[in-house]
Enzyme design. Structure first.
Site, PDB file in Angstrom:
ATOM      1  N   ARG A  93      33.934  65.406  57.558  1.00 17.83           N
ATOM      2  CA  ARG A  93      34.150  64.345  58.553  1.00 17.83           C
ATOM      3  C   ARG A  93      34.598  65.013  59.839  1.00 17.83           C
ATOM      4  O   ARG A  93      34.818  66.221  59.886  1.00 17.83           O
ATOM      5  CB  ARG A  93      35.110  63.241  58.066  1.00 17.83           C
ATOM      6  CG  ARG A  93      36.193  63.579  57.122  1.00 17.83           C
ATOM      7  CD  ARG A  93      37.313  64.399  57.665  1.00 17.83           C
ATOM      8  NE  ARG A  93      37.781  63.920  58.945  1.00 17.83           N
ATOM      9  CZ  ARG A  93      38.350  64.658  59.852  1.00 17.83           C
ATOM     10  NH1 ARG A  93      38.557  65.956  59.637  1.00 17.83           N
ATOM     11  NH2 ARG A  93      38.742  64.175  60.997  1.00 17.83           N
ATOM     12  N   GLY A  94      34.709  64.180  60.900  1.00 13.85           N
ATOM     13  CA  GLY A  94      34.992  64.739  62.222  1.00 13.85           C
ATOM     14  C   GLY A  94      33.661  64.980  62.930  1.00 13.85           C
ATOM     15  O   GLY A  94      32.732  65.548  62.343  1.00 13.85           O
ATOM     16  N   ALA A  95      33.584  64.539  64.188  1.00 18.78           N
ATOM     17  CA  ALA A  95      32.288  64.455  64.862  1.00 18.78           C
ATOM     18  C   ALA A  95      31.476  65.767  64.855  1.00 18.78           C
ATOM     19  O   ALA A  95      30.336  65.784  64.371  1.00 18.78           O
ATOM     20  CB  ALA A  95      32.492  63.918  66.280  1.00 18.78           C
ATOM     21  N   ARG A 135      26.652  57.593  59.067  1.00 13.03           N
ATOM     22  CA  ARG A 135      27.811  57.072  59.806  1.00 13.03           C
ATOM     23  C   ARG A 135      27.353  56.856  61.248  1.00 13.03           C
ATOM     24  O   ARG A 135      26.718  57.735  61.842  1.00 13.03           O
ATOM     25  CB  ARG A 135      29.005  58.046  59.749  1.00 13.03           C
ATOM     26  CG  ARG A 135      29.555  58.221  58.327  1.00 13.03           C
ATOM     27  CD  ARG A 135      30.878  58.981  58.324  1.00 13.03           C
ATOM     28  NE  ARG A 135      31.968  58.176  58.848  1.00 13.03           N
ATOM     29  CZ  ARG A 135      33.157  58.670  59.180  1.00 13.03           C
ATOM     30  NH1 ARG A 135      33.403  59.958  59.068  1.00 13.03           N
ATOM     31  NH2 ARG A 135      34.104  57.885  59.638  1.00 13.03           N
ATOM     32  N   ASP A 157      34.706  60.773  69.245  1.00 11.04           N
ATOM     33  CA  ASP A 157      33.496  60.668  68.423  1.00 11.04           C
ATOM     34  C   ASP A 157      32.256  60.387  69.257  1.00 11.04           C
ATOM     35  O   ASP A 157      31.146  60.742  68.881  1.00 11.04           O
ATOM     36  CB  ASP A 157      33.675  59.609  67.336  1.00 11.04           C
ATOM     37  CG  ASP A 157      34.623  60.129  66.268  1.00 11.04           C
ATOM     38  OD1 ASP A 157      35.852  59.994  66.443  1.00 11.04           O
ATOM     39  OD2 ASP A 157      34.130  60.733  65.298  1.00 11.04           O
TER      40      ASP A 157
END
Ligand code: MRU
Length: 334
Positions: A55-57, A89, A228
């Site tokens: 996760r995390g952009a 996502r 993001d």
């Protein structure tokens, strides 16, 4: 990033390509356990993005790039692979940026493993530069608030919001970080605090609802968060709760920065309200771990991100310099 595991110090990334598979640090099991999961197919990568193994952009973007390389290796139709990865996502722009970059590389006849490796190296280097740029705005002795995890786990290496903090610490500045715990998935408490422990950076985890109090009492000097997706006007989406922190910071005259590489900028949007906001499973709110914390009958809302209007930002820290929101220079961000 520095990781100390089983008494051994390693310098590793959040994910990397090896032996026709992608190895991910499993971010779901931190901070008390450390381990890896391997993706062998596009479907594996898509599921690892959906279940937040990664996760995390920028790290989601890297997973998308390597996912496209796996599509080539496994003989999957590249358009179908791109569609599957883009469905995982909706908010982080890096995923769309990276997958489109791989489609363009394929059209040029490039090897997609090489293309993904160079994309990921490039973004990691941009994050290192964000650290150098952002170090300039961190005074000696600064007490810095950050939200969610915008560290190396979220960005392949170095971090976005955490890169200037790492750089300031490595430059010998005595800083202190306040880490919002970041309900409901606790990326601050579980991941940012874990990264800061690895680096020996002094910090306190705080409840999400304590930040305004600390700002009002003069205990926070500046705020740095990740992003993001950033629109051309500087409005940006980040982890839910960012907007509230920015409003409190403005009220207390505390500088508020976001930090991101070019892959997070969606210049096709001018209005932050057009950024798609992911709404996740309500059980992430209803439960803490395996414990139901509200009546069984209660329903919950779980927006994963919010949008902070550009007017709350002091600046945007990028690899190409620090921009005021109204002065974003698209040419420099290439
Ligand atoms: O839901 P997550 O954990 O993927 O959300 C991550 C964030 O909101 C980060 O702050 C953002 O991706 C910036 S990380 C460089």
């Amino acid at each position: 990033m520095k990781v100390i595991h089983d008494g051994r110090e390693m310098d590793i990334r959040a994910l990397w390509y090896q032996n026709e598979s992608i190895r991910f640090i499993d971010q779901k099991i931190l901070p008390h356990r450390f381990g890896y999961l391997d993706a062998l197919s596009v479907e594996d990568v898509a599921m690892f993005i959906e279940d937040m193994t990664v996760r995390g952009a920028p790290s989601i973007g890297a997973a998308g790039a390597y996912g496209m390389a796996l599509a080539e290796i496994t003989g999957m139709n590249l358009e179908h692979a791109a569609q599957r990865l883009k469905r995982t996502r909706p908010t982080a722009f890096d995923l769309f940026f990276a997958v489109d970059r791989m489609l363009a590389a394929a059209n040029e006849g490039q090897d997609l493993i090489d293309a993904a490796d160079s994309y990921v190296d490039e973004i990691a280097e941009k994050c290192r530069l964000i650290g150098e740029q952002g170090n300039a705005i961190i005074p000696e002795g600064a007490r810095i608030l950050t939200h969610c995890n915008a560290g190396a786990l979220a960005t392949i290496d170095y971090g976005t919001a955490l890169a200037p903090i790492r750089a300031a610490h490595n430059a010998g500045k005595k800083i202190h970080v306040f880490v919002d715990e970041t309900r409901p998935r606790l990326q601050g408490a579980a991941l940012t605090s874990w990264e800061l422990v690895q680096e020996g950076i002094p910090h306190d985890v705080i409840p999400d609802n304590a930040a305004g109090h600390l700002m009002q009492r003069g205990e926070i000097d500046l705020c740095i968060v990740g992003a993001d997706r950033i629109s051309a006007s500087g409005d940006f989406a980040n982890k839910i709760g960012t907007y509230e922190k920015a409003v409190c910071a403005k009220e207390s005259n505390i500088p508020f920065y976001t930090a991101a590489p070019v892959s997070t900028f969606d210049f096709s949007l001018t209005d932050g309200f057009d950024i798609p906001i992911e709404e996740r499973d309500q059980d992430e709110v209803r439960y803490v771990g395996s414990e139901l914390v509200c009546p069984e009958e209660a329903s919950a809302r779980n927006p994963a991100f919010d949008m902070t209007p550009a007017k709350f930002l002091t600046g945007i820290i990028t690899e190409a310099g620090i921009f005021k929101p109204g002065e974003l220079d698209q040419e420099k961000l290439q």
